[in-house]
Design a protein around this motif. Structure first.
Motif, PDB file in Angstrom:
ATOM      1  N   ALA A 230       0.833  -1.204   0.000  1.00  0.00           N
ATOM      2  CA  ALA A 230       0.000   0.000   0.000  1.00  0.00           C
ATOM      3  C   ALA A 230       0.868   1.255   0.000  1.00  0.00           C
ATOM      4  O   ALA A 230       0.465   2.309   0.488  1.00  0.00           O
ATOM      5  CB  ALA A 230      -0.932  -0.005   1.212  1.00  0.00           C
ATOM      6  N   GLU A 231       2.059   1.139  -0.553  1.00  0.00           N
ATOM      7  CA  GLU A 231       3.052   2.212  -0.468  1.00  0.00           C
ATOM      8  C   GLU A 231       2.657   3.499  -1.190  1.00  0.00           C
ATOM      9  O   GLU A 231       3.183   4.572  -0.873  1.00  0.00           O
ATOM     10  CB  GLU A 231       4.392   1.716  -1.014  1.00  0.00           C
ATOM     11  N   THR A 232       1.738   3.421  -2.163  1.00  0.00           N
ATOM     12  CA  THR A 232       1.347   4.641  -2.880  1.00  0.00           C
ATOM     13  C   THR A 232       0.059   5.243  -2.338  1.00  0.00           C
ATOM     14  O   THR A 232      -0.459   6.208  -2.910  1.00  0.00           O
ATOM     15  CB  THR A 232       1.178   4.360  -4.391  1.00  0.00           C
ATOM     16  N   VAL A 233      -0.450   4.693  -1.255  1.00  0.00           N
ATOM     17  CA  VAL A 233      -1.659   5.223  -0.623  1.00  0.00           C
ATOM     18  C   VAL A 233      -1.235   6.038   0.596  1.00  0.00           C
ATOM     19  O   VAL A 233      -0.832   5.482   1.615  1.00  0.00           O
ATOM     20  CB  VAL A 233      -2.615   4.099  -0.183  1.00  0.00           C
ATOM     21  N   THR A 234      -1.315   7.349   0.496  1.00  0.00           N
ATOM     22  CA  THR A 234      -0.928   8.180   1.640  1.00  0.00           C
ATOM     23  C   THR A 234      -1.629   9.532   1.575  1.00  0.00           C
ATOM     24  O   THR A 234      -1.983  10.020   0.493  1.00  0.00           O
ATOM     25  CB  THR A 234       0.605   8.365   1.711  1.00  0.00           C
ATOM     26  N   GLY A 235      -1.869  10.113   2.743  1.00  0.00           N
ATOM     27  CA  GLY A 235      -2.546  11.400   2.828  1.00  0.00           C
ATOM     28  C   GLY A 235      -4.035  11.325   2.577  1.00  0.00           C
ATOM     29  O   GLY A 235      -4.704  12.348   2.454  1.00  0.00           O
ATOM     30  N   ALA A 236      -4.566  10.108   2.515  1.00  0.00           N
ATOM     31  CA  ALA A 236      -5.976   9.919   2.163  1.00  0.00           C
ATOM     32  C   ALA A 236      -6.841   9.771   3.406  1.00  0.00           C
ATOM     33  O   ALA A 236      -6.390   9.319   4.456  1.00  0.00           O
ATOM     34  CB  ALA A 236      -6.135   8.682   1.278  1.00  0.00           C
ATOM     35  N   THR A 237      -8.105  10.145   3.260  1.00  0.00           N
ATOM     36  CA  THR A 237      -9.111   9.866   4.284  1.00  0.00           C
ATOM     37  C   THR A 237     -10.148   8.942   3.670  1.00  0.00           C
ATOM     38  O   THR A 237     -10.772   9.272   2.658  1.00  0.00           O
ATOM     39  CB  THR A 237      -9.782  11.164   4.778  1.00  0.00           C
ATOM     40  N   TRP A 238     -10.317   7.789   4.269  1.00  0.00           N
ATOM     41  CA  TRP A 238     -11.203   6.747   3.763  1.00  0.00           C
ATOM     42  C   TRP A 238     -12.549   6.843   4.476  1.00  0.00           C
ATOM     43  O   TRP A 238     -12.628   6.724   5.693  1.00  0.00           O
ATOM     44  CB  TRP A 238     -10.558   5.381   3.966  1.00  0.00           C
TER      45      TRP A 238
END
Length: 247
Positions: A230-238
């Motif tokens: 999941a290294e390219t998933v960042t700064g997100a709010t799910w």
């Protein structure tokens, strides 16, 4: 790869589900709460094997407590790869009745606690060039809150902003930072705070899918965000809110 996590607010509700999901995924988990007795009780009720967990009292308002907790993770399990900032208090006091003391207590626990956790563990994870941080925000932080207190909603909105700031800072260093914003969750505290009729009204009239969100699913999302790939998933709010808030 070693898989060690520290979870705050692990003595009840969503925190317990997060612990179960992480251990099920092969993590060793340091379970923390403001009282060690609470997490000891949960560990006993779950029948956890001692090689899979440790318990620790942690005051999330205190930076030195986070530093001690990190040292504890390393001493007991050799490292830490994941921090889950879940601890929060959720008073529902009317905005015009909130005292300065109550406002500070909520913001210090929910927002300051998340900030300190991200700061202390973020530095350590950056030094390893690998790590994951997952912050638990809330639908209240996106919509301003209707059932929750204004101080709770404001603190949860702040968590979303902090998530972006730490994500940007730590991204080049192999560390991702994400948040999850649940709506109404099917946990015991919901039925403790609301009558059966109030819960039914919320489900039927406020939630488009007409169902409370599953704590287990939210915990599974923590596991997903913690994965190495999941290294390219960042700064997100799910968002997990049954369609109450769409964007």
């Amino acid at each position: 790869m070693n898989k060690v996590a520290l979870v705050t607010g692990a003595s009840k509700g969503l925190g317990v589900e997060i612990v179960k999901a992480l251990i099920g995924d092969g993590y060793k988990v340091v379970m923390t709460s403001s009282s060690r007795k609470g997490v000891d009780l949960v560990a006993g009720e779950l029948g956890l094997e001692y090689d899979k967990y440790r318990t620790l009292a942690l005051d999330v308002r205190d930076k030195s407590d986070f530093e001690n907790a990190l040292s504890f993770c390393i001493e007991e399990f050799g490292s830490c790869e994941l921090l889950v900032n879940n601890a929060a208090i959720t008073p529902t006091t009317d905005v015009m009745e909130i005292t300065p003391e109550e406002f500070s207590e909520v913001v210090d626990t929910n927002l300051r606690g998340t900030f300190l956790g991200c700061q202390v563990f973020g530095k350590y994870l950056a030094g390893k060039n690998y790590g994951r941080i997952v912050n638990i925000s809330s639908l209240a932080g996106q919509m301003g809150g209707t059932a929750s207190g204004a101080h709770y909603a404001a603190s949860k909105a702040g968590i979303i902003t902090l998530t972006k700031i730490f994500a940007r800072k730590l991204a080049p260093l192999g560390v991702t930072v994400n948040s999850i914003a649940p709506g109404p969750i099917d946990v015991p505290s919901m039925s403790e705070k609301l009558s059966a009729q109030q819960l039914e009204d919320i489900v039927n009239n406020a939630i488009p899918v007409k169902a409370l969100s599953s704590a287990k699913y939210i915990a599974d999302m923590v596991v997903m965000l913690a994965r190495k790939d999941a290294e390219t998933v960042t700064g997100a709010t799910w968002d997990i809110n049954g369609g109450i808030y769409m964007r």
